[in-house]
Design a protein around this motif. Structure first.
Motif, short mmCIF file in Angstrom:
data_model
loop_
_atom_site.label_atom_id
_atom_site.label_comp_id
_atom_site.label_asym_id
_atom_site.label_seq_id
_atom_site.Cartn_x
_atom_site.Cartn_y
_atom_site.Cartn_z
N PRO A 53 -24.38 27.80 -35.19
CA PRO A 53 -24.36 29.00 -35.14
C PRO A 53 -25.75 29.50 -34.78
N PRO A 54 -26.21 30.76 -34.13
CA PRO A 54 -27.10 31.10 -33.59
C PRO A 54 -28.40 31.37 -34.84
N VAL A 55 -29.71 31.03 -34.38
CA VAL A 55 -30.72 30.99 -35.21
C VAL A 55 -31.15 32.31 -35.38
N PRO A 56 -31.14 33.22 -36.52
CA PRO A 56 -31.82 34.39 -36.53
C PRO A 56 -33.37 34.61 -36.23
N PRO A 57 -33.74 35.82 -35.92
CA PRO A 57 -35.24 35.82 -35.67
C PRO A 57 -36.03 35.64 -36.90
N PRO A 58 -37.26 35.38 -36.98
CA PRO A 58 -37.68 35.78 -38.27
C PRO A 58 -37.94 36.89 -38.80
#
Length: 135
Positions: free
Chosen positions: A107-112
């Protein structure tokens, strides 16, 4: 006659004539009798019962149709032709697995998270009151 007088005396409301308690009891009994003898159509039960009756008639008609269909011998002896002629399609996934290595889907990594920057006074954003002011 003494029983009626004792009943009216026991039902009497203080400060009112003796017959008021008996009158209230009679009115209450009349209202209860009218409530029990009221036709069901006033409450809306009649329309609901008619709707249920229509639904039951439809269900009984469908059951009759199904029973007639099950009694026909030609339809009961008939077998589905699709089950006999079914051929498993060739698997494209098996051929691809031999040529290419399996792919890993992540899955894509969410931004901080973005936190608000502290204000000019060292971390507090609301204004400070300098009270009482000294002159």
């Amino acid at each position: 006659m003494n029983e009626l007088r004792s009943l009216t005396a026991s039902l009497a409301i203080p400060g009112m004539p003796e017959w008021t308690g008996l009158l209230l009891l009679t009115l209450g009994l009349l209202c209860a009798a009218a409530f029990l003898l009221m036709p069901f159509s006033v409450f809306g039960v009649k329309s609901r019962l008619e709707a249920l009756e229509v639904q039951l008639d439809e269900i009984q008609a469908e059951l009759r149709e199904l029973a007639m269909r099950l009694q026909e011998p030609a339809l009961a002896a008939r077998r589905p032709a699709v089950a006999e002629d079914w051929v498993e399609p060739p698997s494209f996934v098996a051929g691809r697995a031999e040529r290419d290595p399996p792919r890993v889907v992540a899955p894509p990594v969410p931004p901080p998270p973005a936190w608000p920057q502290p204000g000019p006074r060292g971390g507090r954003a609301e204004p400070r009151l300098d009270w009482p002011r000294q002159r």
